[in-house]
Design an enzyme around this catalytic site. Structure first.
Site, PDB file in Angstrom:
ATOM      1  N   HIS A 271       3.969   1.566   2.379  1.00 40.97           N
ATOM      2  CA  HIS A 271       5.195   0.891   1.929  1.00 40.97           C
ATOM      3  C   HIS A 271       5.844   1.704   0.806  1.00 40.97           C
ATOM      4  CE1 HIS A 271       2.573  -2.673   3.177  1.00 40.97           C
ATOM      5  NE2 HIS A 271       3.465  -2.525   4.140  1.00 40.97           N
TER       6      HIS A 271
ATOM      7  N   HIS B 188       0.850  -1.185   0.000  1.00 39.27           N
ATOM      8  CA  HIS B 188       0.000   0.000   0.000  1.00 39.27           C
ATOM      9  C   HIS B 188       0.889   1.239   0.000  1.00 39.27           C
ATOM     10  CE1 HIS B 188       0.885   0.447   4.247  1.00 39.27           C
ATOM     11  NE2 HIS B 188       0.328  -0.715   4.555  1.00 39.27           N
TER      12      HIS B 188
ATOM     13  N   CYS C 164      -4.502  -5.021  21.584  1.00 42.84           N
ATOM     14  CA  CYS C 164      -3.334  -4.319  21.051  1.00 42.84           C
ATOM     15  C   CYS C 164      -3.851  -3.082  20.320  1.00 42.84           C
ATOM     16  CB  CYS C 164      -2.565  -5.220  20.083  1.00 42.84           C
ATOM     17  SG  CYS C 164      -1.461  -4.288  19.012  1.00 42.84           S
TER      18      CYS C 164
ATOM     19  N   CYS D  48       0.939 -10.723  20.437  1.00 39.34           N
ATOM     20  CA  CYS D  48       0.112 -10.151  19.368  1.00 39.34           C
ATOM     21  C   CYS D  48       0.691 -10.611  18.035  1.00 39.34           C
ATOM     22  CB  CYS D  48       0.091  -8.628  19.435  1.00 39.34           C
ATOM     23  SG  CYS D  48      -0.673  -7.898  17.962  1.00 39.34           S
TER      24      CYS D  48
ATOM     25  N   LYS E 149      -8.161  -2.281   5.783  1.00 37.63           N
ATOM     26  CA  LYS E 149      -8.998  -2.938   4.779  1.00 37.63           C
ATOM     27  C   LYS E 149     -10.465  -2.821   5.160  1.00 37.63           C
ATOM     28  CE  LYS E 149      -5.868  -6.448   3.101  1.00 37.63           C
ATOM     29  NZ  LYS E 149      -5.474  -7.798   3.377  1.00 37.63           N
TER      30      LYS E 149
END
Ligand code: ME8
Length: 503
Positions: free
Chosen positions: A21, A18, A151, A134, A304
């Site tokens: 990055h 995405h 988290c 996590c 998402k």
């Protein structure tokens, strides 16, 4: 500095890339291209890649009904294709499922098994641990890290894990890491991130489990084949495995890294676990870690579920490669957090690229066609914009990672040239028969186009090269571009198609 080695994090191969990055990768590309212009192609190495092991990846692969290797092969291909689409000039692409990487990880772990800490203890020891893990972070969480038992980064309750693991004795490294970071032997930038890491270290460091019994998708621990190596230990080693540690000439030439780029989410792994492992293995620590900001999209975390994830490939399809690169890095100062507003891409495209760079290039060459017989006048630069001082600022900005400020410098040069045209009105002077004045104005403007092209080469590589072609300047050597008054008056100009069509 004779060589420059720059890395991005290796991104999780759990879904397609995405814009987050792309942000890190484009900035790394800009820096790599800039240093290639400065130090020569052969003295720069730029690495990116994908992080392909661990429970997070194995779980997504299973959900998609694929075996993990096929799954990461597919995702890694998507990353590589995206970087090609964005004209990313990485010299290598490392995947942690490659044999060359797995061999180095095995070798280093074996070496670390017999390493001693600065306090004379075994660096690796075995112990039991019960804690909250996590999977999203691929790390244990303390109860105080959680918000409503979840988290905060992944909005999920961590799982309770109880395992016998191998540990690294990070607690013995607090002093040495504090000193190295404090005195900039490992430079952590920007300054507030350095303060953050130092205050974290001052609270004391806890040992970290570096093996997992229940994770099958990983590299086996060489001295305990029932367990796999913790994905972060595996992943961090990519920065040296890709160089062919320990014997390859590339490793000898390029390590330690000059710049490791990352965002704040993974700062502790890079500023603490990574240098501690290197020190324990007798390898130099990286020179600089630059931690850039984290951004939201239209005020919300990219996710998402919300459906606000921006695929950089869509920006390339809509605006073109160079424009996509520009739009992604021009949102807010590098190093600060920010918000990307999807609606503003078009506005910025039109203002900075179509009406800015594109319009200036086309206006100048059109005037040269009309008033100078389409030739470069045989003159010298007399413009009031100090181009030498501009380059000084730009080069210092690169050293200081002020990428955003360099985009602004470019826009200021363009504004100066636009204003200069408006103030000097070459068309009116041509009508009045003041040919000498018109020639001088156009020489100044063509020199500005050459300098602009040089400034654009690292950021908008195709546009920079295209402008040089249109003013018939044969060299892409940065020193000759920076040198004033070396335009060839025997050459003609080429107007060409608009560089950026208005949207
Ligand atoms: O953490 N804003 O991989 P990852 C800015 N595999 N940058 C962003 C961003 C955002 N909203 N989202 C992602 C991992 N990034 C590990 C790394 S390295 C040995 C292992 C960028 O896929 C930023 O560079 O979660 C961040 O640090 C990185 O992507 C995290 O990528």
């Amino acid at each position: 500095m004779e060589k420059y080695y720059i890395t991005t994090p290796i991104y999780y191969a759990n879904s397609k890339p995405h814009i987050g990055h792309a942000y890190t990768t484009i900035v790394a590309d800009i820096l790599a291209r800039y240093y290639r212009l400065k130090l020569g192609q052969e003295n720069v190495w730029f690495l990116t890649g994908t992080d392909e092991h661990g429970s997070k990846i194995a779980q997504v692969a299973e959900k998609e009904g694929k075996d993990p290797q096929t799954f990461v092969d597919d995702v890694s291909a998507l990353f590589q294709l995206s970087w090609k689409n964005l004209n990313i000039s990485n010299n290598d692409y490392i995947r942690t499922t490659e044999k060359r990487h797995e061999d180095v990880v095995t070798e280093i772990l074996t070496k670390l098994k017999s390493a001693k800490t600065p306090l004379g203890n075994d660096f690796i020891y075995s112990g039991d641990y019960e804690g909250l893990y996590c999977v999203g972070c691929e790390s244990y969480k303390k109860p105080e890290d959680l918000v409503d038992d979840k988290c905060p980064d992944h909005n999920k309750e961590p799982e309770l894990l109880k395992e016998s693991n191998w540990y690294i004795r990070l607690s013995d490294y607090a002093e040495i890491l504090k000193n190295k970071i404090q005195n900039d032997e490992i430079k952590v930038l920007p300054a507030d991130r350095k303060t953050e890491v130092l205050s974290f270290i001052e609270q004391g460091l806890e040992d970290v489990a570096i093996s997992r019994q229940q994770v099958k998708w990983g590299i086996p621990v060489p001295f305990d084949k029932d367990q796999t190596i913790y994905v972060w230990v595996d992943a961090l080693l990519n920065y040296i495995s890709a160089l062919g540690y320990p014997n390859d000439e590339k490793f000898k030439k390029f390590w330690p890294a000059n710049t490791q780029l990352l965002a704040k989410d993974i700062l502790k792994f890079h500023a603490i676990i990574w240098p501690a492992m290197l020190i324990a293995a007798g390898i130099e620590a990286p020179k600089e870690l630059f931690i850039h900001g984290y951004f939201t999209i239209d005020g919300k975390k990219m996710s998402k579920t919300i459906g606000n994830v921006i695929d950089p490939n869509d920006l390339v399809s809509e605006f073109g490669v160079d424009a996509a690169r520009y739009l992604i890095v021009s949102q807010f100062p590098f190093g600060q957090d920010g918000d990307v507003k999807a609606d503003e891409f078009k506005v910025k495209y039109n203002s900075d690229l179509a009406n800015g760079i594109g319009n200036l290039v086309s206006r100048v060459i059109t005037m040269a066609e009309k008033y100078c017989d389409n030739k470069i006048p045989a003159l010298k630069y007399t413009g009031t914009f100090n181009l030498t001082a501009l380059w000084k600022r730009v080069e210092q900005n690169y050293v200081d990672y002020k990428i955003f400020e360099n985009l602004r410098e470019i826009q200021e040069l363009i504004s100066w040239a636009d204003n200069h045209i408006a103030e000097t009105t070459p068309w009116a002077k041509a009508k009045e028969g003041k040919a000498a004045e018109v020639n001088q104005i156009l020489y100044n403007l063509i020199e500005v186009l050459k300098q602009l092209a040089g400034l654009l080469l690292p950021i908008l590589p195709q546009t920079g090269a295209e402008i040089l072609k249109r003013i018939n300047f044969a060299s892409t050597d940065i020193e000759s571009i920076k040198t004033l008054n070396n335009l060839d008056s025997k050459k003609t100009l080429d107007k060409g198609e608009p560089l950026f069509l208005r949207k």
